[in-house]
Design a protein around this motif. Sequence first.
Motif, short mmCIF file in Angstrom:
data_model
loop_
_atom_site.label_atom_id
_atom_site.label_comp_id
_atom_site.label_asym_id
_atom_site.label_seq_id
_atom_site.Cartn_x
_atom_site.Cartn_y
_atom_site.Cartn_z
N CYS A 498 15.12 33.35 -34.54
CA CYS A 498 14.30 32.07 -34.51
C CYS A 498 13.96 31.81 -33.14
O CYS A 498 15.70 31.66 -32.33
CB CYS A 498 14.73 31.33 -35.51
SG CYS A 498 13.53 30.36 -36.19
N ASN A 499 13.10 30.93 -32.41
CA ASN A 499 12.93 29.68 -31.77
C ASN A 499 14.03 28.04 -31.79
O ASN A 499 14.15 28.20 -32.77
CB ASN A 499 11.55 29.06 -31.68
CG ASN A 499 10.56 29.06 -32.39
OD1 ASN A 499 11.45 28.75 -34.21
ND2 ASN A 499 10.12 27.98 -32.65
N ALA A 606 10.07 31.87 -36.90
CA ALA A 606 9.64 30.55 -36.70
C ALA A 606 9.50 29.35 -36.89
O ALA A 606 8.65 29.37 -38.01
CB ALA A 606 8.46 31.07 -35.77
N VAL A 657 8.18 36.32 -32.11
CA VAL A 657 8.12 34.99 -32.57
C VAL A 657 7.49 34.49 -32.03
O VAL A 657 6.83 32.83 -32.51
CB VAL A 657 10.53 34.63 -32.02
CG1 VAL A 657 9.48 32.96 -32.02
CG2 VAL A 657 11.20 35.34 -32.86
N ARG A 661 5.03 31.78 -34.12
CA ARG A 661 5.16 30.06 -33.90
C ARG A 661 3.71 29.71 -33.52
O ARG A 661 2.99 28.39 -33.62
CB ARG A 661 6.03 30.27 -32.55
CG ARG A 661 5.83 28.17 -32.45
CD ARG A 661 6.57 28.18 -31.49
NE ARG A 661 4.99 28.46 -30.28
CZ ARG A 661 5.35 28.01 -29.02
NH1 ARG A 661 6.81 27.18 -28.76
NH2 ARG A 661 4.05 28.00 -28.32
#
Length: 665
Positions: A498-499, A606, A657, A661
């Motif tokens: 994940c970011n 994201a 990702v 997002r």
Amino acid sequence: MNERSLPATETTDRAATAHASQFALLRQRRFAPFFWTQFLGAMNDNVFKIGFTSLVTYQAARFSGVDPKTVAFLISAIFILPFVLFSATSGQIADKYDKAVLTRWVKTFEIAVMLVGAAGFWMHSAPLLYVCTFLMGVHSTVFGPVKYAYLPQNLAEDELVGGNGLVEMGTFVAILIGTIMGGIAAGIGASDGSGAAPAAAQSAMQSTTPAGAWWLGGMCIAIALIGRVASSFVPPCAPSQPGLRINWNPFSETWRNLRLAHGNRTVFLSLLGISWLWFVGATFLASFFNFAKDVLFADADVVTVLLAMFSLGIGFGSLLCEKLSRRRIEIGLVPLGSIGMSVFGIDLFFASHALPAAPHLLSVGEFLSLPAHWRVLADLFLLAMFGGFYSVPLYALIQSRSEPSHRARIIAANNILNSLFMIVSALMAMGLTAAGVGIPGIFLTTSLLNIVVAAYIYGLVPEFLLRFVAWVLVHTIYRVRLEHAERIPAEGPAVLVCNHVSYVDAVVIMAESPRPIRFVMDHRIFRSPLLGWLFRHARAIPIAPAHEDATLLAKAYDTCAQALAEGDLVCIFPEGKLTKTGDMNPFRHGVTEILKRTPAPVVPMALRGLWGSAFSRHAASGQERPVRRGLTSRLTLAVGEPIAPADVTVDGLQEIVAELRGARR
């Protein structure tokens, strides 16, 4: 449960209700007959116990040798004694035989037991009624493992919380109805509400049987018959271990069941948590008759009002669990439940000392006309509601994490522990009463003990506390929208990527995951006293850059590989640090290093909407730090399709990702 094991009609029913209200289960044969069978059984238990307790508390002259001050605790102890003696055997029987057949056997036995109880009421014989109390305990002991092992075998995992909520709600509604029926019937023909009478009056009372006793006996038999009819519609439920050889020695099997339950630490501690709830609940429920008579200065009908508020509270809390947990097993509700139980239990102690004295036993109308009594009722309702928050997730957790082959024996172990705790609660209450402690003092003692026990359990299993923090965060500060959360694997290993936007990224992901995650975290977090302790106990994995601590970096990769080999979820933030601008930093090679050691599917995710909140960095953003946004932020967790380990590249993963997002940061 596998869909292939279901008849076609049941598979269709389950598919039709995948996203429906939990009440849709009440229209399905796989649930409805079972629900009404257990509902009628719980109702009959309480018609009998409340009728018996009411008679010996308010009409003690009819029963020689009975102490009305302690009889409620004695009845409770006799009822739960069979749970200690026979639960282990009952668990084996439930694993070995068809649960629908066992249900019908149990309901036939209930009819015979209630014939004994009716004779006890009609002859106003306390010994006979004590025997019936014990036999009803045997009935509930045998049915308990069947009841809780039936649900996970016939419901999907996303139906377990709703199904358990309905059963808990139904149980306490049945308790309420049984309480009302038992209390009203016991009062029919009663001529003296004080429990005392002159010798001549006592002799006259003992020589006649009031109409209430006839009503109680008749109702108990009728409910047992209706329950037997309902049980005949429960569909066949295949035994989970038909080849099991039953050990009829209750003592050795009890010890073996407890060891079996102890094999899974989280399950065992959840069993202890439920048993503690029964300790608290049994103490309060068994105290209501003397609480009404000696503290509230009220008649027997007010006991019904107290039990009604308690039953409605736990029923409401049980049903609310599904909405609050979003149809998942949300153990974050458990600490919330224990906090509420203690707060309102302590307030009930203070509310009990602010009551006006009464010249006579108050009727229901007189009781409700005084504002001080509404505080008592509110405390009981809210205490019970939080008890529902506490119990439903724990039952669902035990059912989901127990091995199907011996799930009924785990439930039997739960019943053994429940009964031991309830017996101790009865002994504690009787001891405190003998020492001169009043009912409000017993309530206060129990509530304070609840704080100690809760702190001990959450210290042993910080997963509960972490999930509570996560649940509070995403239900108060943020409004979370999920996109394809079902792509997070319900079982098996996977690497979640994940970011990294804020300090609470891990908490948000934890709150939305269907199962525990081992997060890879910066080693500096582990130095803080509180967060470090929590995340160490949550089995987070500390990591450091190679230029700071190459040894720790290698150890982190090895720990991740081991976690994946054990079937865990591992979550890593490949940027390695929080964004300072809201834009994603370049991904590092940590994911590929982990996959070299243990290949596993990679699930890209994201977070959107956390940039600009109170938990993100703003120094270089050029944005004002708005408090309002931090308290009402809408955020999204988007989950992508799993990627095979052989197809993972750092640049490709970052691109996926970033696409998940989108433009919103």
